[in-house]
Design a protein around this motif. Structure first.
Motif, PDB file in Angstrom:
ATOM      1  N   VAL A 198       0.839  -1.205   0.000  1.00  0.00           N
ATOM      2  CA  VAL A 198       0.000   0.000   0.000  1.00  0.00           C
ATOM      3  C   VAL A 198       0.870   1.249   0.000  1.00  0.00           C
ATOM      4  CG1 VAL A 198      -1.644   1.331   1.380  1.00  0.00           C
ATOM      5  CG2 VAL A 198      -2.015  -1.109   1.034  1.00  0.00           C
ATOM      6  N   LEU A 199       1.922   1.253   0.824  1.00  0.00           N
ATOM      7  CA  LEU A 199       2.817   2.410   0.857  1.00  0.00           C
ATOM      8  C   LEU A 199       3.528   2.600  -0.481  1.00  0.00           C
ATOM      9  CD1 LEU A 199       4.395   2.109   4.424  1.00  0.00           C
ATOM     10  CD2 LEU A 199       2.710   3.777   3.627  1.00  0.00           C
ATOM     11  N   LEU A 200       3.889   1.509  -1.132  1.00  0.00           N
ATOM     12  CA  LEU A 200       4.520   1.601  -2.446  1.00  0.00           C
ATOM     13  C   LEU A 200       3.566   2.207  -3.471  1.00  0.00           C
ATOM     14  CD1 LEU A 200       7.030   0.854  -4.162  1.00  0.00           C
ATOM     15  CD2 LEU A 200       5.874  -1.294  -4.666  1.00  0.00           C
ATOM     16  N   MET A 201       2.320   1.754  -3.469  1.00  0.00           N
ATOM     17  CA  MET A 201       1.332   2.296  -4.417  1.00  0.00           C
ATOM     18  C   MET A 201       1.065   3.782  -4.157  1.00  0.00           C
ATOM     19  SD  MET A 201       0.428   0.099  -6.636  1.00  0.00           S
ATOM     20  CE  MET A 201       2.050  -0.618  -6.651  1.00  0.00           C
ATOM     21  N   VAL A 202       0.912   4.141  -2.887  1.00  0.00           N
ATOM     22  CA  VAL A 202       0.686   5.553  -2.546  1.00  0.00           C
ATOM     23  C   VAL A 202       1.901   6.380  -2.942  1.00  0.00           C
ATOM     24  CG1 VAL A 202       0.378   7.148  -0.602  1.00  0.00           C
ATOM     25  CG2 VAL A 202      -0.995   5.079  -0.741  1.00  0.00           C
ATOM     26  N   GLY A 203       3.105   5.841  -2.730  1.00  0.00           N
ATOM     27  CA  GLY A 203       4.325   6.551  -3.108  1.00  0.00           C
ATOM     28  C   GLY A 203       4.416   6.769  -4.611  1.00  0.00           C
ATOM     29  N   LEU A 204       4.099   5.739  -5.393  1.00  0.00           N
ATOM     30  CA  LEU A 204       4.133   5.881  -6.855  1.00  0.00           C
ATOM     31  C   LEU A 204       3.092   6.894  -7.336  1.00  0.00           C
ATOM     32  CD1 LEU A 204       4.667   2.198  -8.014  1.00  0.00           C
ATOM     33  CD2 LEU A 204       6.280   4.090  -8.153  1.00  0.00           C
ATOM     34  N   PHE A 205       1.910   6.834  -6.759  1.00  0.00           N
ATOM     35  CA  PHE A 205       0.877   7.802  -7.136  1.00  0.00           C
ATOM     36  C   PHE A 205       1.306   9.217  -6.775  1.00  0.00           C
ATOM     37  CE2 PHE A 205      -2.918  10.269  -5.995  1.00  0.00           C
ATOM     38  CZ  PHE A 205      -3.542  10.287  -7.231  1.00  0.00           C
ATOM     39  N   GLY A 206       1.887   9.381  -5.590  1.00  0.00           N
ATOM     40  CA  GLY A 206       2.361  10.697  -5.174  1.00  0.00           C
ATOM     41  C   GLY A 206       3.477  11.194  -6.071  1.00  0.00           C
ATOM     42  N   PHE A 207       4.408  10.303  -6.444  1.00  0.00           N
ATOM     43  CA  PHE A 207       5.498  10.686  -7.336  1.00  0.00           C
ATOM     44  C   PHE A 207       4.953  11.141  -8.688  1.00  0.00           C
ATOM     45  CE2 PHE A 207       8.657   9.473 -10.556  1.00  0.00           C
ATOM     46  CZ  PHE A 207       9.717  10.266 -10.143  1.00  0.00           C
ATOM     47  N   PHE A 208       4.001  10.400  -9.235  1.00  0.00           N
ATOM     48  CA  PHE A 208       3.394  10.755 -10.507  1.00  0.00           C
ATOM     49  C   PHE A 208       2.670  12.100 -10.407  1.00  0.00           C
ATOM     50  CE2 PHE A 208      -0.361  10.609 -13.303  1.00  0.00           C
ATOM     51  CZ  PHE A 208       0.289  10.541 -14.531  1.00  0.00           C
ATOM     52  N   THR A 209       1.905  12.301  -9.336  1.00  0.00           N
ATOM     53  CA  THR A 209       1.150  13.540  -9.161  1.00  0.00           C
ATOM     54  C   THR A 209       2.077  14.739  -9.015  1.00  0.00           C
ATOM     55  OG1 THR A 209      -0.599  12.273  -8.077  1.00  0.00           O
ATOM     56  CG2 THR A 209      -0.633  14.651  -7.761  1.00  0.00           C
ATOM     57  N   VAL A 210       3.117  14.597  -8.206  1.00  0.00           N
ATOM     58  CA  VAL A 210       4.072  15.702  -8.037  1.00  0.00           C
ATOM     59  C   VAL A 210       4.777  15.991  -9.357  1.00  0.00           C
ATOM     60  CG1 VAL A 210       6.241  16.343  -6.889  1.00  0.00           C
ATOM     61  CG2 VAL A 210       4.369  15.367  -5.565  1.00  0.00           C
ATOM     62  N   GLY A 211       5.110  14.984 -10.122  1.00  0.00           N
ATOM     63  CA  GLY A 211       5.735  15.194 -11.428  1.00  0.00           C
ATOM     64  C   GLY A 211       4.853  15.980 -12.374  1.00  0.00           C
ATOM     65  N   VAL A 212       3.577  15.630 -12.424  1.00  0.00           N
ATOM     66  CA  VAL A 212       2.643  16.365 -13.290  1.00  0.00           C
ATOM     67  C   VAL A 212       2.501  17.813 -12.824  1.00  0.00           C
ATOM     68  CG1 VAL A 212       0.216  16.514 -13.979  1.00  0.00           C
ATOM     69  CG2 VAL A 212       1.390  14.322 -14.045  1.00  0.00           C
ATOM     70  N   MET A 213       2.410  18.013 -11.519  1.00  0.00           N
ATOM     71  CA  MET A 213       2.281  19.373 -10.996  1.00  0.00           C
ATOM     72  C   MET A 213       3.514  20.212 -11.326  1.00  0.00           C
ATOM     73  SD  MET A 213       0.418  18.673  -7.314  1.00  0.00           S
ATOM     74  CE  MET A 213       1.365  19.952  -6.585  1.00  0.00           C
ATOM     75  N   LEU A 214       4.710  19.645 -11.128  1.00  0.00           N
ATOM     76  CA  LEU A 214       5.932  20.397 -11.416  1.00  0.00           C
ATOM     77  C   LEU A 214       6.073  20.700 -12.903  1.00  0.00           C
ATOM     78  CD1 LEU A 214       8.505  18.689  -9.026  1.00  0.00           C
ATOM     79  CD2 LEU A 214       7.422  20.928  -8.784  1.00  0.00           C
ATOM     80  N   THR A 215       5.694  19.768 -13.744  1.00  0.00           N
ATOM     81  CA  THR A 215       5.736  20.002 -15.187  1.00  0.00           C
ATOM     82  C   THR A 215       4.797  21.126 -15.576  1.00  0.00           C
ATOM     83  OG1 THR A 215       6.236  17.666 -15.527  1.00  0.00           O
ATOM     84  CG2 THR A 215       5.464  18.905 -17.435  1.00  0.00           C
ATOM     85  N   ASN A 216       3.615  21.128 -14.989  1.00  0.00           N
ATOM     86  CA  ASN A 216       2.649  22.185 -15.287  1.00  0.00           C
ATOM     87  C   ASN A 216       3.151  23.542 -14.810  1.00  0.00           C
ATOM     88  OD1 ASN A 216       0.353  23.465 -16.075  1.00  0.00           O
ATOM     89  ND2 ASN A 216      -0.921  22.708 -14.421  1.00  0.00           N
ATOM     90  N   ILE A 217       3.717  23.592 -13.614  1.00  0.00           N
ATOM     91  CA  ILE A 217       4.234  24.864 -13.079  1.00  0.00           C
ATOM     92  C   ILE A 217       5.384  25.356 -13.943  1.00  0.00           C
ATOM     93  CG2 ILE A 217       5.481  25.867 -11.124  1.00  0.00           C
ATOM     94  CD1 ILE A 217       3.766  24.052  -9.305  1.00  0.00           C
ATOM     95  N   ARG A 218       6.270  24.450 -14.345  1.00  0.00           N
ATOM     96  CA  ARG A 218       7.412  24.847 -15.182  1.00  0.00           C
ATOM     97  C   ARG A 218       6.935  25.370 -16.535  1.00  0.00           C
ATOM     98  NH1 ARG A 218      10.791  21.951 -18.847  1.00  0.00           N
ATOM     99  NH2 ARG A 218      12.836  22.924 -18.990  1.00  0.00           N
TER     100      ARG A 218
END
Length: 125
Positions: free
Chosen positions: A44-64
């Motif tokens: 569960v922690l691995l899945m939440v971590g991967l989802f969080g990593f993906f979400t943060v990546g999309v957010m940073l790409t959008n901000i950039r």
């Protein structure tokens, strides 16, 4: 009144603690369950971590991408000003006038209503 509630709460908590300690000191099958439980938590922690990593990546790409948009960019300047409404209105009026000049009407003399002539009627037999 407060002491009776406090005593009941203490007895409930001590009972829960004793039950917990009995379960932890029980036989080996509980240990197997605990190991599988740990794997489930890691999954569960691995899945939440991967989802969080993906979400943060999309957010940073959008901000950039938004930071790279310059305020002097012609497209953004075009959208920000109200000039484009006027240009669209002028273009529409020019097209309308052009279409009006190109418009012509063809008249079919045989299809025009002529009051002096009678339409023959078909007689039923």
């Amino acid at each position: 009144l407060v002491r009776s509630n406090d005593t009941a709460l203490n007895s409930l908590l001590s009972k829960l603690l004793q039950d917990y300690l009995e379960h932890t000191n029980s036989s080996a099958p509980f240990q197997v369950r605990s190991a599988s439980s740990n794997l489930e938590i890691i999954y569960v922690l691995l899945m939440v971590g991967l989802f969080g990593f993906f979400t943060v990546g999309v957010m940073l790409t959008n901000i950039r991408a938004r930071r790279l948009e310059d305020s002097h960019d012609p497209y953004n300047t075009y959208i920000a000003t109200d000039v484009w409404h006027k240009k669209d209105r002028e273009y529409f009026q020019a097209k309308l006038i052009e279409n009006y000049k190109l418009c012509c009407v063809f008249e079919n003399q045989l299809a025009v209503e002529q009051p002096s002539m009678q339409i023959p009627e078909v007689k039923s037999s």
